[in-house]
Design an enzyme around this catalytic site. Structure first.
Site, PDB file in Angstrom:
ATOM      1  N   ARG A 157     -24.276  -9.362 -63.427  1.00 46.82           N
ATOM      2  CA  ARG A 157     -23.121  -8.964 -62.600  1.00 46.82           C
ATOM      3  C   ARG A 157     -22.000  -8.321 -63.426  1.00 46.82           C
ATOM      4  NH1 ARG A 157     -22.079 -10.837 -57.829  1.00 46.82           N
ATOM      5  NH2 ARG A 157     -19.855 -10.884 -58.260  1.00 46.82           N
ATOM      6  N   ASP A 204     -15.194  -2.954 -54.119  1.00 42.71           N
ATOM      7  CA  ASP A 204     -16.236  -3.968 -53.878  1.00 42.71           C
ATOM      8  C   ASP A 204     -17.609  -3.446 -54.303  1.00 42.71           C
ATOM      9  OD1 ASP A 204     -17.253  -6.372 -53.047  1.00 42.71           O
ATOM     10  OD2 ASP A 204     -17.315  -5.847 -50.929  1.00 42.71           O
ATOM     11  N   GLU A 242      -8.651 -15.688 -54.381  1.00 43.88           N
ATOM     12  CA  GLU A 242      -9.952 -16.305 -54.086  1.00 43.88           C
ATOM     13  C   GLU A 242     -10.953 -16.084 -55.230  1.00 43.88           C
ATOM     14  OE1 GLU A 242      -8.276 -14.287 -51.911  1.00 43.88           O
ATOM     15  OE2 GLU A 242      -7.571 -15.899 -50.575  1.00 43.88           O
ATOM     16  N   ASN A 243     -10.784 -14.983 -55.994  1.00 39.44           N
ATOM     17  CA  ASN A 243     -11.715 -14.705 -57.098  1.00 39.44           C
ATOM     18  C   ASN A 243     -11.673 -15.788 -58.189  1.00 39.44           C
ATOM     19  OD1 ASN A 243     -11.311 -11.076 -56.968  1.00 39.44           O
ATOM     20  ND2 ASN A 243     -12.880 -12.358 -56.054  1.00 39.44           N
ATOM     21  N   ASN A 266     -19.471  -4.425 -57.189  1.00 41.90           N
ATOM     22  CA  ASN A 266     -19.855  -4.400 -58.610  1.00 41.90           C
ATOM     23  C   ASN A 266     -21.109  -5.241 -58.841  1.00 41.90           C
ATOM     24  OD1 ASN A 266     -17.554  -2.952 -59.055  1.00 41.90           O
ATOM     25  ND2 ASN A 266     -16.440  -4.563 -60.134  1.00 41.90           N
ATOM     26  N   GLY A 267     -21.122  -6.448 -58.240  1.00 39.75           N
ATOM     27  CA  GLY A 267     -22.254  -7.364 -58.415  1.00 39.75           C
ATOM     28  C   GLY A 267     -23.534  -6.769 -57.835  1.00 39.75           C
ATOM     29  N   ARG A 268     -23.428  -6.223 -56.606  1.00 37.40           N
ATOM     30  CA  ARG A 268     -24.606  -5.624 -55.950  1.00 37.40           C
ATOM     31  C   ARG A 268     -25.163  -4.463 -56.763  1.00 37.40           C
ATOM     32  NH1 ARG A 268     -21.760  -5.307 -50.384  1.00 37.40           N
ATOM     33  NH2 ARG A 268     -20.214  -6.325 -51.706  1.00 37.40           N
ATOM     34  N   GLU A 316      -5.036   4.155 -42.248  1.00 30.55           N
ATOM     35  CA  GLU A 316      -6.356   4.625 -41.829  1.00 30.55           C
ATOM     36  C   GLU A 316      -7.368   3.965 -42.762  1.00 30.55           C
ATOM     37  OE1 GLU A 316      -6.994   6.562 -39.231  1.00 30.55           O
ATOM     38  OE2 GLU A 316      -4.854   6.671 -38.780  1.00 30.55           O
ATOM     39  N   ARG A 363     -14.281  -5.382 -43.892  1.00 28.69           N
ATOM     40  CA  ARG A 363     -13.351  -6.524 -43.964  1.00 28.69           C
ATOM     41  C   ARG A 363     -12.108  -6.134 -44.726  1.00 28.69           C
ATOM     42  NH1 ARG A 363     -17.873  -9.723 -45.112  1.00 28.69           N
ATOM     43  NH2 ARG A 363     -17.670  -9.327 -47.331  1.00 28.69           N
TER      44      ARG A 363
HETATM   45  C1  FPP Z   1     -15.804  -6.679 -56.492  1.00 27.24           C
HETATM   46  O1  FPP Z   1     -17.152  -6.697 -56.857  1.00 27.24           O
HETATM   47  C2  FPP Z   1     -14.931  -6.477 -57.626  1.00 27.24           C
HETATM   48  C3  FPP Z   1     -14.123  -7.422 -58.185  1.00 27.24           C
HETATM   49  C4  FPP Z   1     -14.059  -8.804 -57.739  1.00 27.24           C
HETATM   50  C5  FPP Z   1     -13.244  -7.131 -59.296  1.00 27.24           C
HETATM   51  C6  FPP Z   1     -12.819  -5.724 -59.479  1.00 27.24           C
HETATM   52  C7  FPP Z   1     -12.850  -5.436 -60.911  1.00 27.24           C
HETATM   53  C8  FPP Z   1     -13.127  -4.247 -61.455  1.00 27.24           C
HETATM   54  C9  FPP Z   1     -13.332  -3.023 -60.666  1.00 27.24           C
HETATM   55  C10 FPP Z   1     -13.286  -4.056 -62.919  1.00 27.24           C
HETATM   56  C11 FPP Z   1     -12.127  -4.391 -63.751  1.00 27.24           C
HETATM   57  C12 FPP Z   1     -10.836  -3.867 -63.275  1.00 27.24           C
HETATM   58  C13 FPP Z   1      -9.895  -3.344 -64.082  1.00 27.24           C
HETATM   59  C14 FPP Z   1      -8.579  -2.980 -63.523  1.00 27.24           C
HETATM   60  C15 FPP Z   1     -10.132  -3.107 -65.499  1.00 27.24           C
HETATM   61  P1  FPP Z   1     -17.996  -7.989 -56.523  1.00 27.24           P
HETATM   62  O2  FPP Z   1     -18.220  -8.699 -57.809  1.00 27.24           O
HETATM   63  O3  FPP Z   1     -17.338  -8.785 -55.454  1.00 27.24           O
HETATM   64  O4  FPP Z   1     -19.332  -7.338 -56.002  1.00 27.24           O
HETATM   65  P2  FPP Z   1     -20.389  -7.987 -55.007  1.00 27.24           P
HETATM   66  O5  FPP Z   1     -19.669  -8.218 -53.689  1.00 27.24           O
HETATM   67  O6  FPP Z   1     -21.432  -6.935 -54.916  1.00 27.24           O
HETATM   68  O7  FPP Z   1     -20.851  -9.259 -55.640  1.00 27.24           O
END
Ligand code: FPP
Length: 244
Positions: free
Chosen positions: A30, A17, A64-65, A19-21, A204, A191
């Site tokens: 993002r 989790d 959900e994504n 990536n966006g932040r 754990e 969560r």
């Molecule tokens: C959560 O960050 C991450 C995801 C929804 C996707 C995970 C994807 C990757 C790590 C990259 C690609 C994966 C592979 C296997 C190549 P978020 O966007 O929900 O972050 P935020 O909560 O800060 O907005």
């Protein structure tokens, strides 16, 4: 290269989790967070394989994504396709077995094809198993298992009385994921987000404040050291507590 920690959990699962932040904090779009996050996937996979993890399950795309803007979903699918091609060599060189869990029929055909190819190529490898959860939901997985069992019962292959925890587990997407030892979540959220609901019963939980694009070897080691300090009781008592 970070030295291996003294205790390495057998089955590890990660909710990647933040990536966006991470991107927003740096004034970037993002998707840049996802791009750098894919690099963390590579580093964490290679490190877990080197340290002797048996099964690593990564939550890469939830059911959900699909509700995210089309542009972001398309970007993630492209990134995934690139990963499935670029990491082939690394996966094969490290003897990693690759598998996908989730409702893969919801993924674009090109991605499905690349997944099938890598699963097939790596099926006989004997090292760590890397499981990507894609179009995945924990409740959906349990519902899909229940449906598969009901279909077998309707055909007369099993009796309703035979349905127990072990049979249900056998019908989950990948029975090797069973009983996760350590569940890691990045970006500080407390969560579970519909991830491996069945398999994390006694896992754990390690929550790292660091966003996924920054979660590399040292942070992984900190999570394993945290795990090593836990006293796991599985609902029972520790030997030193017995008879007191
Ligand atoms: C959560 O960050 C991450 C995801 C929804 C996707 C995970 C994807 C990757 C790590 C990259 C690609 C994966 C592979 C296997 C190549 P978020 O966007 O929900 O972050 P935020 O909560 O800060 O907005």
């Amino acid at each position: 290269m970070t030295e291996a920690p003294p205790v390495v959990p057998g089955r590890v699962a990660v909710i990647m989790d933040g990536n966006g932040r991470w991107a927003r904090e740096r004034g970037k779009p993002r998707v840049e967070g996802h791009r750098v996050g894919a690099e963390s996937v590579r580093v964490v996979t290679r490190t877990c394989a080197r340290w002797g993890v048996e099964v690593l399950t990564l939550y890469a795309f939830s059911l959900e994504n699909f509700r995210r803007p089309k542009k972001e979903v398309d970007f993630l699918m492209k990134l995934l396709a690139r990963f499935l091609v670029k990491e082939r060599r690394e996966i094969m060189d490290n003897g990693i077995r690759f598998r996908v869990i989730g409702r893969r029929e919801m993924l674009p055909p090109r991605v499905r094809g690349l997944i099938a190819r890598l699963e097939e190529m790596s099926a006989a490898n004997e090292g760590m198993k890397l499981v990507l959860a894609l179009a995945y939901g924990g409740r959906a997985e349990i519902a899909d298992a229940a449906r598969a069992i009901a279909e077998r019962a309707a055909k007369g292959e099993i009796e309703p009385g035979e349905v127990d925890e072990s049979l249900l587990e056998d019908h989950l997407y990948d029975p090797d994921v069973r009983e996760v030892d350590l569940l890691i979540r990045t970006a500080g959220e407390m969560r579970v987000s519909n991830f491996l609901l069945w398999q994390i019963s006694y896992a754990e939980f390690h929550v790292s404040p660091v966003c996924w694009p920054e979660f590399r070897e040292e942070k992984l080691k900190a999570a394993f050291l945290d795990f090593a300090g836990r006293k796991r009781k599985f609902g029972g008592l520790l030997p030193e507590e017995e008879g007191k």
